[in-house]
Design an enzyme around this catalytic site. Structure first.
Site, mmCIF file in Angstrom:
data_model
loop_
_atom_site.group_PDB
_atom_site.id
_atom_site.type_symbol
_atom_site.label_atom_id
_atom_site.label_comp_id
_atom_site.label_asym_id
_atom_site.label_seq_id
_atom_site.Cartn_x
_atom_site.Cartn_y
_atom_site.Cartn_z
ATOM 1 N N HIS A 57 -15.336 -134.382 11.458
ATOM 2 C CA HIS A 57 -16.674 -134.459 10.870
ATOM 3 C C HIS A 57 -16.713 -133.468 9.712
ATOM 4 C CE1 HIS A 57 -17.193 -130.768 13.100
ATOM 5 N NE2 HIS A 57 -16.936 -131.388 14.237
ATOM 6 N N ASN A 58 -17.904 -133.324 9.111
ATOM 7 C CA ASN A 58 -17.992 -132.467 7.924
ATOM 8 C C ASN A 58 -17.718 -130.991 8.213
ATOM 9 O OD1 ASN A 58 -18.382 -134.476 6.102
ATOM 10 N ND2 ASN A 58 -20.611 -134.494 6.351
ATOM 11 N N GLY A 59 -17.873 -130.571 9.474
ATOM 12 C CA GLY A 59 -17.525 -129.193 9.835
ATOM 13 C C GLY A 59 -16.035 -128.967 9.602
ATOM 14 N N HIS A 60 -15.217 -129.891 10.106
ATOM 15 C CA HIS A 60 -13.769 -129.782 9.888
ATOM 16 C C HIS A 60 -13.451 -129.824 8.385
ATOM 17 C CE1 HIS A 60 -13.753 -131.775 14.025
ATOM 18 N NE2 HIS A 60 -13.045 -130.686 14.242
ATOM 19 N N GLY A 67 -13.480 -122.221 12.443
ATOM 20 C CA GLY A 67 -14.934 -122.255 12.335
ATOM 21 C C GLY A 67 -15.598 -121.203 13.213
ATOM 22 N N SER A 88 -20.128 -131.451 15.954
ATOM 23 C CA SER A 88 -19.086 -131.348 16.975
ATOM 24 C C SER A 88 -18.532 -132.734 17.243
ATOM 25 C CB SER A 88 -19.698 -130.786 18.270
ATOM 26 O OG SER A 88 -18.824 -131.018 19.353
ATOM 27 N N SER A 89 -17.236 -132.800 17.523
ATOM 28 C CA SER A 89 -16.631 -134.097 17.860
ATOM 29 C C SER A 89 -17.315 -134.694 19.082
ATOM 30 C CB SER A 89 -15.142 -133.917 18.159
ATOM 31 O OG SER A 89 -14.513 -133.275 17.082
ATOM 32 N N ARG A 90 -17.806 -133.823 19.962
ATOM 33 C CA ARG A 90 -18.412 -134.298 21.205
ATOM 34 C C ARG A 90 -19.792 -134.925 20.975
ATOM 35 N NH1 ARG A 90 -15.432 -129.861 23.591
ATOM 36 N NH2 ARG A 90 -14.280 -130.667 25.373
HETATM 37 P P1 AMP Z 1 -11.786 -128.739 17.057
HETATM 38 O O1 AMP Z 1 -11.285 -130.013 16.465
HETATM 39 O O2 AMP Z 1 -13.065 -128.877 17.793
HETATM 40 O O3 AMP Z 1 -10.714 -127.995 17.808
HETATM 41 O O4 AMP Z 1 -12.157 -127.796 15.828
HETATM 42 C C1 AMP Z 1 -11.212 -127.482 14.838
HETATM 43 C C2 AMP Z 1 -11.761 -126.386 13.958
HETATM 44 O O5 AMP Z 1 -12.973 -126.829 13.338
HETATM 45 C C3 AMP Z 1 -12.129 -125.120 14.752
HETATM 46 O O6 AMP Z 1 -11.754 -123.981 13.983
HETATM 47 C C4 AMP Z 1 -13.620 -125.224 14.878
HETATM 48 O O7 AMP Z 1 -14.268 -123.973 15.030
HETATM 49 C C5 AMP Z 1 -13.989 -125.873 13.549
HETATM 50 N N1 AMP Z 1 -15.301 -126.520 13.652
HETATM 51 C C6 AMP Z 1 -15.702 -127.418 14.585
HETATM 52 N N2 AMP Z 1 -16.994 -127.750 14.388
HETATM 53 C C7 AMP Z 1 -17.424 -127.042 13.315
HETATM 54 C C8 AMP Z 1 -18.667 -126.939 12.615
HETATM 55 N N3 AMP Z 1 -19.743 -127.621 12.984
HETATM 56 N N4 AMP Z 1 -18.736 -126.113 11.547
HETATM 57 C C9 AMP Z 1 -17.646 -125.386 11.168
HETATM 58 N N5 AMP Z 1 -16.446 -125.438 11.764
HETATM 59 C C10 AMP Z 1 -16.330 -126.254 12.829
#
Ligand code: AMP
Length: 281
Positions: A34-37, A147, A185-187
């Site tokens: 998502h846009n966070g990633h 993140g 969040s992916s969830r």
């Molecule tokens: P994940 O795929 O959930 O393991 O996340 C991969 C990376 O993306 C981790 O460093 C997370 O902290 C970061 N991340 C996930 N969601 C967000 C978000 N909403 N904003 C910023 N970074 C994020």
């Protein structure tokens, strides 16, 4: 964007980058992007000549096999999104490539895993550190981007990198939120319509905490959070803590530290969501 599935191939590609003296930025993820990633990928793009993202749903960081099974996976959309964010290289190895043998390593996390996520997800951070160390050894980036959304994870990774003297700079990136404040969040894509609507209470509770920080006693603040979360039948509070940003030690009085962060974990239906807000900033 170049895509590699094996360690040998990606190392060969990155050896050439390194030989040319170019810097490498790395963004480890579990996909369902998502846009966070993408904000992490873009931050890396600004700082480095080459940006590498990885997608690996790491089985050893899931303490619940059902959670692992239904974790969202969407490599088609992920590839498009990474290309749109100008990612240069994607590493998406299979499980056998990363763990030819099941990992048995136990890492000393200096007690940073004794509360919050560590308390409710036993073994989680050991699994996180195992995969992050392994990926850092494979990619050997100059900088790695994480993140603030997973705040405890960031502190633990920082601790390990410092303790093991790993030659990488850890760059923290701000939380990206939906328009209504829910942390991306992916969830989130597992939420029903009603759960998704109720989930907005999580950030609302944290915003209230930030507004009341320093004025209202901490136990009262915690009660207010509990009350707000309990007001929705779709939500269940797992924990709410105000902790020191560096030691992660929970505080009971505002005078104990000025560097505080409020962290929360909530179930929306059976989807577990976490969020946090830095206080006094
Ligand atoms: P994940 O795929 O959930 O393991 O996340 C991969 C990376 O993306 C981790 O460093 C997370 O902290 C970061 N991340 C996930 N969601 C967000 C978000 N909403 N904003 C910023 N970074 C994020």
């Amino acid at each position: 964007m170049e895509i590699f599935k094996t360690i040998a191939e990606i190392r060969e590609c990155l050896a050439d980058v390194r030989k040319s003296g170019h810097s490498i930025g790395f963004v480890p993820t579990m996909g369902a992007l998502h846009n966070g990633h993408l904000s992490l990928v873009k931050a890396s793009g600004k700082d480095n000549r080459v940006t590498v993202a990885s997608i690996f749903v790491n089985p050893v960081q899931f303490n619940d096999s059902e959670d692992f099974r239904r974790y969202p996976r969407d490599i088609g959309s992920d590839t498009h999104m990474l290309e749109s964010a100008a990612c240069d290289v994607l590493f998406c190895p299979g499980e056998k490539e990363i763990y030819p043998e099941p990992p048995t390593e136990l890492v000393d996390l200096g007690g940073l895993d004794s509360i919050m996520e560590g308390k409710y997800r036993p073994g989680h951070f050991n699994g996180v550190v195992t995969i992050v160390k392994r990926l850092l050894e494979i990619i050997e980036p100059n900088r790695a981007y994480f993140g603030l959304k997973d705040y405890q994870q960031l502190v633990i990774i920082h601790h390990i990198v410092t303790r093991l003297n790993l030659p990488v700079e850890i760059i923290p990136c701000p939380i990206v939120r939906e328009k209504d404040g829910l942390a991306m969040s992916s969830r989130n894509r597992l939420l029903s319509r009603q759960e998704r609507a109720a989930a907005t209470f999580i950030y609302k509770a944290l915003r209230n905490v930030k507004a009341q920080a320093g004025y209202i006693p901490i136990p009262e603040i915690a009660e207010n959070v509990e009350y707000l979360i309990r007001s929705s039948k779709y939500l269940k509070l797992e924990y709410f803590e105000i902790v020191d940003m560096y030691s992660l030690r929970p505080v009971r009085f505002w005078t104990e530290s000025r560097n505080l962060i409020a962290c929360i974990a909530v179930y929306a239906g059976d989807v577990r969501l976490i969020d946090n807000v830095i206080l006094f900033s």
